[in-house]
Design a protein around this motif. Structure first.
Motif, short mmCIF file in Angstrom:
data_model
loop_
_atom_site.label_atom_id
_atom_site.label_comp_id
_atom_site.label_asym_id
_atom_site.label_seq_id
_atom_site.Cartn_x
_atom_site.Cartn_y
_atom_site.Cartn_z
N ASP A 1 0.86 -1.11 -0.01
CA ASP A 1 -0.10 -0.08 0.05
C ASP A 1 0.72 1.28 -0.15
N ARG A 2 0.93 1.79 -1.14
CA ARG A 2 1.85 3.11 -1.40
C ARG A 2 1.03 4.30 -1.06
N ILE A 3 -0.18 4.36 -1.08
CA ILE A 3 -0.99 5.45 -0.68
C ILE A 3 -2.24 4.96 -0.13
N ASP A 4 -3.06 6.15 0.95
CA ASP A 4 -3.89 5.92 1.48
C ASP A 4 -5.07 6.09 0.71
N LEU A 5 -5.77 5.19 0.09
CA LEU A 5 -6.93 5.34 -0.87
C LEU A 5 -8.12 6.21 -0.21
N ALA A 6 -8.48 5.99 0.83
CA ALA A 6 -9.44 6.73 1.42
C ALA A 6 -8.93 8.18 1.53
N TYR B 1 6.53 12.36 -4.83
CA TYR B 1 7.22 11.44 -4.06
C TYR B 1 6.67 11.32 -2.60
N SER B 2 5.50 11.64 -2.46
CA SER B 2 4.78 11.54 -1.07
C SER B 2 3.46 11.88 -1.25
N ALA C 1 6.11 8.11 -7.45
CA ALA C 1 7.34 7.26 -7.28
C ALA C 1 8.09 7.54 -5.93
N ASP C 2 7.16 7.16 -5.05
CA ASP C 2 7.84 7.23 -3.69
C ASP C 2 8.91 6.16 -3.31
N ASP C 3 8.84 5.17 -4.00
CA ASP C 3 9.72 4.07 -3.76
C ASP C 3 10.40 3.54 -4.98
N TRP C 4 10.78 4.60 -5.83
CA TRP C 4 11.34 4.31 -7.32
C TRP C 4 12.88 3.69 -6.80
N ASP C 5 13.64 4.25 -6.15
CA ASP C 5 15.08 3.86 -5.69
C ASP C 5 14.94 2.15 -5.52
N THR C 6 13.77 1.98 -4.67
CA THR C 6 13.99 0.49 -4.21
C THR C 6 13.44 -0.27 -5.09
N PHE C 7 12.45 0.13 -5.93
CA PHE C 7 11.66 -0.92 -7.10
C PHE C 7 12.70 -0.96 -7.99
N ARG C 8 13.54 0.03 -8.42
CA ARG C 8 14.60 -0.11 -9.33
C ARG C 8 15.69 -1.17 -9.13
N ASP D 1 2.35 4.05 -10.63
CA ASP D 1 3.72 4.18 -10.15
C ASP D 1 4.69 3.74 -11.49
N TYR D 2 4.87 2.26 -11.55
CA TYR D 2 5.83 1.82 -12.41
C TYR D 2 4.89 0.71 -13.37
#
Length: 738
Positions: A553-558, A664-665, A638-645, A619-620
């Motif tokens: 979960d990268r964003i709070d949908l609600a 990024y947030s 892209a808040d976790d782009w470096d980790t994903f990449r 995101d990606y």
């Protein structure tokens, strides 16, 4: 007075306690108190609790003078609770993000019921996650009910921690936990049978930790005999309340099944005590048998002796083994028969008009193969198209009069042995033999961003369970690969070092997106009750290889949906690989039920969802390359782009030349929509650059081009944007991620 009192008994869990407390205190819904009970734990639990109490006034710590056990530790915490609702959380388990907000919302929606039952997922020590298999029982109704009105609610795991309880209801009935193992049993049955108003929440609110060692109930001990005394307490409670006598047959059967389950577990009872446990269970079963009832199912064995029970167990085990041997023999015989049948078919000439289609591992008429099939029906009706599907349930989703075969069936062997053309967006099974003269067309699944094929060889985490050499052997059957841009052409040649020819056709599935007007998405909006004047925001996240199971979960949908404000609708489409896992149970299903978002994960046609939207947030996901054909705004979160990449690898730096604004947030994402910047001039300029690079061959005639040039052998002008590939430069350069 807080809304929730979370009672956390602690004993020898110092390794898990901080994670447990953080999961509560970090909830977005903060109107709570934590009653932490140190059950005379010999490790560092007491000090950890005092540390948390010193920095957060919502934490109250109770240090017991002696160890009293889990049930009585909960009892010790209850008098100190002041909240409207009680929640009992074991100190090695955790609440999921947003759980209490969802519970609070459901309580308000149902008018403060006596009990609310929520969903959970087991989280295993090796990293796996499995949702409660009876989650469907929690499918919410408009209001509340009693156990008599919906008895299936009692089929759920009878534990204390998957519920919240109205404190006045608990104190008014004087409910308390007894000592000993299985203390949840004489709490949960009386509570559920006495509740006048029960509600459910179809959302995973708790992660139930499955420890490798240290689980009390998995400890071999005579303490498991406590289950008999716990059920005696249940029967006594029912006996004292005549209005509950109707539950006697149910509880009688439940007790027998529960005890037999304990007896069958290899890690519960000492071997020398099993006969005694059976005799005590059988005696209790006879004592509490309601007049006029008969033993049913497996509980019938309790009417005999322990010797008969053992014989029955051994016979059942022998029967299962015989069944497995017979199944293996049938499988081997069937394989021999299929090989023989296939050999016969392979000696017959190829059918020049037979085209076999499959999509997404035989999941139906989808994507690029579906677009080619539909075009062939119009352009080349003389061609016979046959779909390969995995089962009859999938076949039922095909349009009427569509010819199909089931994977592995005799008909499947017949058509694949004689077909001249094969169209697929993934690989065919390894057993499929390519005959001389047959043509295999690989449509792929869009433009690639993350590493695929041979490039995964140095990414062990991303290719977990994935056999790259075997995949390449299957790809050796390809004759043609479709590409939508030069970037994809270069990637496929690098990722799949096989003998195939890239064809600059464009993506057939995107033909419907080329030049599409706003009216094309009206049917989707109508079906989901979205007003025509609403701005539809499509959120399409991809899976993560650095998270077991792929869901994060990268964003709070609600919060995101609420921040969009009036006149907006948030539509969510999960990655197909996450559709049947715990991802939807983590909040999406509940939000969709409440109308906060629209869940479009099960929509078969991604293009229809895209056409109905005004902006894409992703995101990606490679859906961005398809969406760019629409020339509508795209936002990359892209808040976790470096980790994903780093974990998966990427063929280009998405953040260097993105298709639109990058956030990024969640705060940045919210501001982008609040300010309207998501569709400003900079967004349009970024999108134009992106479209020039990745929509190069998308002219709306991709499916026609495949049919005419690859199936019919006709000449057809190339795409207007087609050029001779030159050396890659800039962000298109195929370099390995750092």
């Amino acid at each position: 007075m807080p809304r929730f009192s979370v009672i956390v008994p602690c004993f020898k869990v110092q390794g898990f306690l901080r994670e447990c407390l953080d999961s509560v205190l970090g909830q977005s819904f903060g109107d709570l108190e934590v009653i932490a009970v140190d059950d005379r734990s010999p490790d560092g639990c007491g000090a950890i609790l005092d540390e948390y109490a010193a920095r957060d006034p919502r934490v109250k710590v109770l240090h017991l003078p002696e160890n009293v056990g889990l049930g009585r530790a909960r009892n010790a915490g209850m008098p100190h609770a002041t909240g409207d609702y009680l929640l009992f959380l074991d100190s090695d388990d955790t609440l999921t993000p947003g759980a209490l907000a969802a519970v609070a919302g459901r309580l308000a929606e149902t008018g403060d019921p006596d009990v609310l039952v929520f969903d959970y997922a087991r989280t295993y020590w090796w990293g796996g996650t499995r949702r409660n298999v009876l989650a469907h029982v929690l499918a919410a109704e408009d209001g509340t009910f009693t156990a008599a009105e919906r008895p299936e609610i009692l089929d759920l795991l009878m534990v204390v921690w998957n519920k919240v309880y109205r404190r006045d209801f608990v104190t008014g009935h004087g409910f308390a936990f007894p000592p000993g193992y299985y203390e949840d049993t004489p709490w949960t049955f009386p509570v559920m049978l006495s509740a006048g108003r029960i509600a459910t929440l179809d959302r995973i609110c708790l992660h139930y930790r499955q420890r490798r060692q240290g689980n009390i109930l998995s400890t071999t001990s005579r303490k498991h005999f406590d289950v008999h005394e716990q059920y005696e307490r249940v029967f006594a409670f029912v006996e004292a309340n005549p209005e509950l006598w109707r539950w006697r047959p149910y509880l009688h059967r439940k007790m027998g099944e529960h005890c037999l389950d304990i007896l069958a577990k290899p890690d519960r009872l000492p071997p020398g005590d099993k006969a005694e446990f059976f005799r005590r269970t059988a005696e209790m079963f006879r004592t509490h048998k309601p007049e006029g009832t008969r033993a049913e199912g497996e509980t019938r064995v309790l009417e005999g002796g322990y010797g008969a029970y053992l014989l029955r167990r051994r016979a059942a085990q022998a029967g299962r083994e015989a069944g497995r041997r017979a199944a293996r023999l049938r499988t081997a015989a069937g394989a021999r028969a299929r090989r023989g049948w296939s050999a016969v078919q392979s000696r017959r000439p190829l059918d020049p008009g037979l085209v076999v289609y499959s999509a997404s591992s035989h999941r139906g008429m989808l994507g690029d193969p579906a677009a080619v099939y539909r075009a062939a029906k119009v352009i080349a009706p003389q061609l016979r198209g046959v779909w390969v599907v995995r089962d009859e349930e999938t076949a039922a989703t095909l349009p009427p009069d569509t010819e199909y075969v089931l994977l592995g069936s005799r008909r499947y062997l017949q058509v694949t042995a004689r077909a001249s053309y094969f169209v697929n967006d993934v690989n065919w099974p390894g057993a499929l033999v390519k005959r001389p003269g047959a043509t295999h067309i690989q449509t792929h699944q869009g433009t690639p961003l993350k590493y695929l094929g041979a490039d995964l060889l140095d990414r062990p985490g991303a290719r977990l369970g994935f056999d790259v050499p075997r995949m390449l052997r299957r790809a050796d059957r390809w004759d043609y690969g479709l590409v939508a841009n030069r970037h994809a052409e270069l990637v496929w040649e690098r990722a799949f070092p096989c003998h195939f020819t890239s064809v600059r056709t464009g993506s057939p599935r995107n033909d419907v997106l080329v030049g599409a007007g706003a009216s094309r998405g009206r049917e989707f909006r109508r079906r989901h009750g979205i007003p025509e004047d609403h701005t539809v925001v499509l959120y399409a996240p991809t899976r993560r290889d650095y998270v077991r199971g792929g869901h994060a979960d990268r964003i709070d949908l609600a919060a995101f949906a609420a921040g969009l404000g009036e006149g907006h609708t948030l539509v969510v489409r999960l990655h197909p690989s996450l559709a049947n896992g715990p991802a939807r149970g983590a909040g999406l299903a509940e939000l969709a039920r409440r109308g906060v978002v629209v869940d479009a994960t099960d929509e078969p046609e991604a293009a229809e969802v895209m056409l109905a939207s005004d902006v894409l947030v992703t995101d990606y996901s490679s859906v961005m390359f398809d969406y760019a054909v629409l020339d509508r705004p795209i936002v990359v979160h892209a808040d976790d782009w470096d980790t994903f990449r780093a974990s998966r690898g990427a063929y280009l730096d998405l953040t260097a030349r993105p298709p639109g604004h990058v956030t990024y947030s969640q705060r940045e994402l919210a501001w982008l929509f609040e300010s309207g910047a998501w569709r400003d001039g900079e967004s349009a300029a970024l999108r134009a650059d992106f479209r020039a690079r990745f929509c190069e061959f998308e002219d709306g005639r991709a499916a026609e081009r495949v049919v005419r040039t690859l199936l019919l052998g006709e000449a057809m002008p190339a795409t207007g944007a087609a050029r001779i590939p030159g050396p890659a430069v800039g962000a298109d350069q195929l370099t390995r991620s750092p």
